[in-house]
Design an enzyme around this catalytic site. Structure first.
Site, mmCIF file in Angstrom:
data_model
loop_
_atom_site.group_PDB
_atom_site.id
_atom_site.type_symbol
_atom_site.label_atom_id
_atom_site.label_comp_id
_atom_site.label_asym_id
_atom_site.label_seq_id
_atom_site.Cartn_x
_atom_site.Cartn_y
_atom_site.Cartn_z
ATOM 1 N N GLU A 156 8.034 -50.228 -62.741
ATOM 2 C CA GLU A 156 7.199 -49.816 -61.613
ATOM 3 C C GLU A 156 7.468 -48.344 -61.316
ATOM 4 O O GLU A 156 8.622 -47.922 -61.232
ATOM 5 C CB GLU A 156 7.534 -50.629 -60.358
ATOM 6 C CG GLU A 156 7.083 -52.083 -60.403
ATOM 7 C CD GLU A 156 5.592 -52.279 -60.112
ATOM 8 O OE1 GLU A 156 4.888 -51.287 -59.802
ATOM 9 O OE2 GLU A 156 5.140 -53.428 -60.209
ATOM 10 N N HIS A 177 -0.364 -52.201 -67.348
ATOM 11 C CA HIS A 177 -0.797 -53.451 -66.723
ATOM 12 C C HIS A 177 -2.317 -53.577 -66.818
ATOM 13 O O HIS A 177 -2.859 -54.656 -67.016
ATOM 14 C CB HIS A 177 -0.331 -53.461 -65.257
ATOM 15 C CG HIS A 177 -0.169 -54.822 -64.676
ATOM 16 N ND1 HIS A 177 0.096 -55.034 -63.353
ATOM 17 C CD2 HIS A 177 -0.252 -56.054 -65.245
ATOM 18 C CE1 HIS A 177 0.176 -56.341 -63.131
ATOM 19 N NE2 HIS A 177 -0.025 -56.979 -64.257
ATOM 20 N N ASP A 190 -3.393 -50.363 -62.791
ATOM 21 C CA ASP A 190 -2.182 -49.556 -62.964
ATOM 22 C C ASP A 190 -1.749 -49.505 -64.429
ATOM 23 O O ASP A 190 -1.952 -50.484 -65.144
ATOM 24 C CB ASP A 190 -1.030 -50.075 -62.072
ATOM 25 C CG ASP A 190 -0.671 -51.538 -62.293
ATOM 26 O OD1 ASP A 190 -1.579 -52.354 -62.540
ATOM 27 O OD2 ASP A 190 0.532 -51.867 -62.221
HETATM 28 ZN ZN LIG Z 1 1.184 -53.751 -62.185
#
Ligand SMILES: [Zn+2]
Length: 271
Positions: free
Chosen positions: A101, A172, A182
């Site tokens: 992330e 993703h 994303d």
């Molecule tokens: Zn994601």
């Protein structure tokens, strides 16, 4: 950075914040991919979400705006970041991948001269790029990644390749294209995997442009256009300053520092 017993250490690595949101170890031979994400929110709220047992989501690490990295799940365990996902004949990518992330607010909505994230945070034009998402057809505004985040992502994924034999780097948005946007067009995903893996998946996104560099002139003007008549958009960049390279036009690079503008390419040393 180093990985010892599936735990990351190093000067950019913050104290681990363990998340309960994970399954057991990867099955032998399964781990071969990395999935890139943005948080769509600030560091603290994103971290709280990813360690909240009732949310049932996590990632292995989160990279903050300053390039520091926090680990949530040991790298040999299956974190819950991919959700319902499918790519190249496989589904359920939590079984195959490390989830990264990166703190970034995603797409932004313009009102007047400010840009707002879905949760209300406002950004200046210097923190925004306009770009067309690979799964969409019209341009939107996107929150920029910082050069420090891109640098940490390179360093960490190179380490994963060396340690775990990672063979695929995906967004993703590629394994869940109907649900997810994303890491989005502000992240140089095609160059990132091309440089780390030496493979080119996406013909139109691929080029030889470097991703980051450093200013080698003592001061360097940053302009609104790729020529010397372009207006100066900010105070000059300083020697040693890091930049993210977004585009090339003749002798000029479009860079993000994170203010976006054009500089003479010959004064940027590629890192
Ligand atoms: Zn994601």
């Amino acid at each position: 950075m180093e990985i010892n017993n599936h735990i990351l250490t190093g000067s950019k690595v913050k104290k681990m914040v363990p998340s309960p949101n994970h399954s057991g170890e990867f099955e032998r031979g399964n781990l071969d991919s990395v999935i890139m994400h943005y948080t769509a929110g600030p560091y603290q709220t994103s971290l709280r979400t990813l360690i909240n047992p009732s949310v049932r989501a996590s990632a292995h690490v989160i990279i903050d705006r300053d390039g520091t990295i926090t680990q949530l799940v040991p790298l040999n365990l299956q974190a819950w970041h991919a959700g319902k996902s499918y790519y190249d004949g496989r589904s359920g990518y939590n079984r195959y991948s490390i989830g990264i992330e990166i703190v970034n607010s995603g797409y932004l909505t313009k009102s007047g001269n400010i840009y707002r994230a879905w949760y209300g945070e406002a950004f200046n034009p210097s923190e925004v790029i306009e770009g067309i998402h690979r799964n969409q057809t019209t341009p939107r505004y996107w929150h920029v990644y910082t050069p420090e985040q891109i640098e940490t992502a390179y360093e960490f994924v190179q380490l994963l390749i060396d340690t775990y034999g990672i063979k695929h780097i995906l967004g993703h948005e590629e394994i869940a294209p109907k649900r997810k946007t994303d890491p989005g067009p502000a992240f140089p995903l095609d160059r990132f995997r091309d440089r780390l893996l030496g493979t080119t998946r996406d013909q139109d996104g691929a080029d030889d442009l470097p991703d980051t560099g450093r200013v080698i002139a003592s001061v360097l003007n940053i302009r609104s256009q790729p020529n010397t008549s372009g207006a100066i958009v900010a105070s000059p960049l300083q020697r040693g300053q890091k930049v993210t390279i977004l585009e090339e036009h003749g002798d000029w690079y479009k860079v993000s520092v994170p203010i976006t503008g054009w500089v003479y390419a010959k004064y940027i040393d590629i890192t």
